[in-house]
Design a protein around this motif. Structure first.
Motif, short mmCIF file in Angstrom:
data_model
loop_
_atom_site.label_atom_id
_atom_site.label_comp_id
_atom_site.label_asym_id
_atom_site.label_seq_id
_atom_site.Cartn_x
_atom_site.Cartn_y
_atom_site.Cartn_z
N MET A 1 45.11 43.21 36.00
CA MET A 1 46.41 43.33 35.99
C MET A 1 47.28 42.54 35.00
SD MET A 1 46.86 42.63 40.44
CE MET A 1 48.77 43.16 40.30
N ARG A 2 46.61 41.59 34.34
CA ARG A 2 47.50 41.01 33.21
C ARG A 2 46.94 41.52 31.94
NH1 ARG A 2 50.97 36.77 33.70
NH2 ARG A 2 49.74 35.41 31.99
N GLY A 3 46.06 42.57 32.08
CA GLY A 3 45.83 43.48 30.94
C GLY A 3 44.55 42.78 30.07
N HIS A 4 43.72 41.84 30.87
CA HIS A 4 42.51 41.26 30.19
C HIS A 4 41.39 42.27 30.77
CE1 HIS A 4 44.99 38.42 28.48
NE2 HIS A 4 45.28 37.83 29.57
N VAL A 5 41.35 43.44 30.10
CA VAL A 5 40.17 44.31 30.92
C VAL A 5 38.81 43.82 30.88
CG1 VAL A 5 39.36 46.75 30.86
CG2 VAL A 5 41.72 46.28 30.58
N ALA A 6 38.42 43.41 29.57
CA ALA A 6 37.13 42.83 29.28
C ALA A 6 36.80 41.74 30.45
CB ALA A 6 37.12 42.38 27.89
N GLY A 7 37.81 40.74 30.60
CA GLY A 7 37.45 39.79 31.56
C GLY A 7 37.19 40.31 33.04
N ALA A 8 37.94 41.43 33.10
CA ALA A 8 37.82 41.96 34.40
C ALA A 8 36.45 42.69 34.75
CB ALA A 8 38.75 42.84 34.88
N VAL A 9 35.71 42.96 33.53
CA VAL A 9 34.45 43.74 33.60
C VAL A 9 33.63 42.75 33.78
CG1 VAL A 9 32.82 45.16 32.34
CG2 VAL A 9 35.16 45.80 32.46
N TYR A 10 33.58 41.49 33.08
CA TYR A 10 32.72 40.54 33.14
C TYR A 10 32.70 39.77 34.67
CZ TYR A 10 32.45 39.79 28.21
OH TYR A 10 32.29 39.89 26.74
N CYS A 11 33.84 39.76 35.31
CA CYS A 11 33.88 39.51 36.81
C CYS A 11 33.32 40.50 37.57
CB CYS A 11 35.44 39.34 37.22
SG CYS A 11 36.35 37.87 36.51
N LEU A 12 33.28 41.40 37.27
CA LEU A 12 32.54 42.67 37.78
C LEU A 12 31.08 42.39 37.94
CD1 LEU A 12 32.76 45.25 39.62
CD2 LEU A 12 32.53 46.30 37.45
N MET A 13 30.59 42.01 36.80
CA MET A 13 29.17 41.78 36.52
C MET A 13 28.69 40.70 37.24
SD MET A 13 28.94 42.90 32.52
CE MET A 13 27.27 43.02 32.55
N VAL A 14 29.79 39.44 37.26
CA VAL A 14 29.36 38.15 38.04
C VAL A 14 29.36 38.59 39.27
CG1 VAL A 14 30.18 36.05 38.65
CG2 VAL A 14 30.51 36.78 36.28
N SER A 15 30.28 39.36 39.82
CA SER A 15 30.23 39.75 41.61
C SER A 15 28.47 40.47 41.77
CB SER A 15 31.18 40.69 41.67
OG SER A 15 32.40 39.73 41.64
N GLY A 16 28.25 41.33 40.71
CA GLY A 16 26.99 41.82 41.05
C GLY A 16 25.74 40.95 40.99
N PHE A 17 26.06 39.86 40.18
CA PHE A 17 24.66 39.15 39.86
C PHE A 17 24.55 38.23 41.02
CE2 PHE A 17 23.25 34.92 39.07
CZ PHE A 17 21.90 35.04 38.34
N CYS A 18 25.82 37.80 41.70
CA CYS A 18 25.80 37.15 43.08
C CYS A 18 25.29 38.00 44.11
CB CYS A 18 27.29 36.99 43.24
SG CYS A 18 27.88 35.45 42.45
N ASP A 19 25.77 39.27 44.25
CA ASP A 19 25.20 40.19 45.22
C ASP A 19 23.71 40.28 45.07
OD1 ASP A 19 26.30 42.23 47.10
OD2 ASP A 19 24.74 43.31 46.25
N MET A 20 23.07 40.18 44.07
CA MET A 20 21.86 40.55 43.94
C MET A 20 20.78 39.58 44.56
SD MET A 20 19.36 40.79 40.54
CE MET A 20 20.34 42.21 39.78
N PHE A 21 21.37 38.26 44.89
CA PHE A 21 20.70 37.18 45.41
C PHE A 21 21.19 36.69 46.61
CE2 PHE A 21 19.95 36.94 40.84
CZ PHE A 21 18.66 37.17 40.66
N ASP A 22 22.29 37.19 47.15
CA ASP A 22 22.81 36.87 48.61
C ASP A 22 21.73 37.07 49.63
OD1 ASP A 22 23.36 39.52 48.87
OD2 ASP A 22 25.25 39.16 49.03
#
Length: 210
Positions: free
Chosen positions: A29-50
């Motif tokens: 929402m702040r226009g930092h798309v790359a940062g948002a994509v990184y956050c998506l990947m972090v969420s995926g990493f966490c979900d892999m091991f939860d």
């Protein structure tokens, strides 16, 4: 005063996944798309091991069901809502794209709800771990969306159109009745390596630049 819910270390990674996705929504929402994509990947990493973390503790039936619901509700935000906010941030602002966002989020919601029903039924019949998935798991977008974002660097047409088509294709795959073998250790390592490669590409500037 006692709070409702079950609070123990088995849900830490699910909570971290949700925190990352909420921050990703803020970044987009702040226009930092790359940062948002990184956050998506972090969420995926966490979900892999939860799930692996959750299985280290003996839980009662209510705790197990709570864990399933919490994980799915978190996944809806992480892999259902966040990708659409990223889409809006990269230019999917036309009213038509509201329909695309609805289709994508609804497909993710339907797939997660169906998984919950099937998983609860399966666990009532056998203690064995799940060996396969039906339809494309929503968590797979943690690798697919970054790949689309990277490929955006090399396309000449308007990228938001490519992204919109990608969301519709993913939504269809969520609901398609086909079976995917649950990743084993070797596959999980490959997926992590793919994620690392995507991060390196993005850090090196090989991604869509609006």
């Amino acid at each position: 005063m006692k709070l409702i819910g079950y609070y123990n270390y088995t849900v830490i990674l699910t909570d971290l996944s949700l925190i990352s996705s909420v921050f990703g929504i803020y970044m987009a929402m702040r226009g930092h798309v790359a940062g948002a994509v990184y956050c998506l990947m972090v969420s995926g990493f966490c979900d892999m091991f939860d799930g692996k973390v959750a299985r280290t503790k003996k839980r009662c039936e209510a705790e197990q069901k709570f864990g399933i619901q919490l994980d799915s509700l978190s996944d809806l935000v992480c892999f259902g809502v966040l990708p659409t906010v990223i889409g809006y941030a990269i230019g999917m602002t036309n009213k038509f794209y509201v329909f695309v966002f609805f289709i994508y989020v609804m497909a993710a919601l339907t797939r997660l709800a169906y998984f919950n029903v099937m998983e609860e039924e399966r666990q009532s019949q056998t203690p064995e771990r799940r060996k396969e998935y039906v339809g494309l798991p929503v968590t797979s977008v943690a690798l697919i969306i970054p790949l689309i974002y990277i490929l955006g660097r090399f396309v000449e047409i308007e990228f938001h159109k490519i992204y919109g088509i990608g969301l519709l294709a993913i939504a269809f795959a969520f609901l398609l009745n086909f079976r995917i073998k649950k990743p084993g250790k070797a596959t999980a390592v490959v997926m992590i390596l793919i994620g690392i490669a995507e991060i390196v590409c993005m850090l090196c500037g090989f991604h869509y630049v609006g």
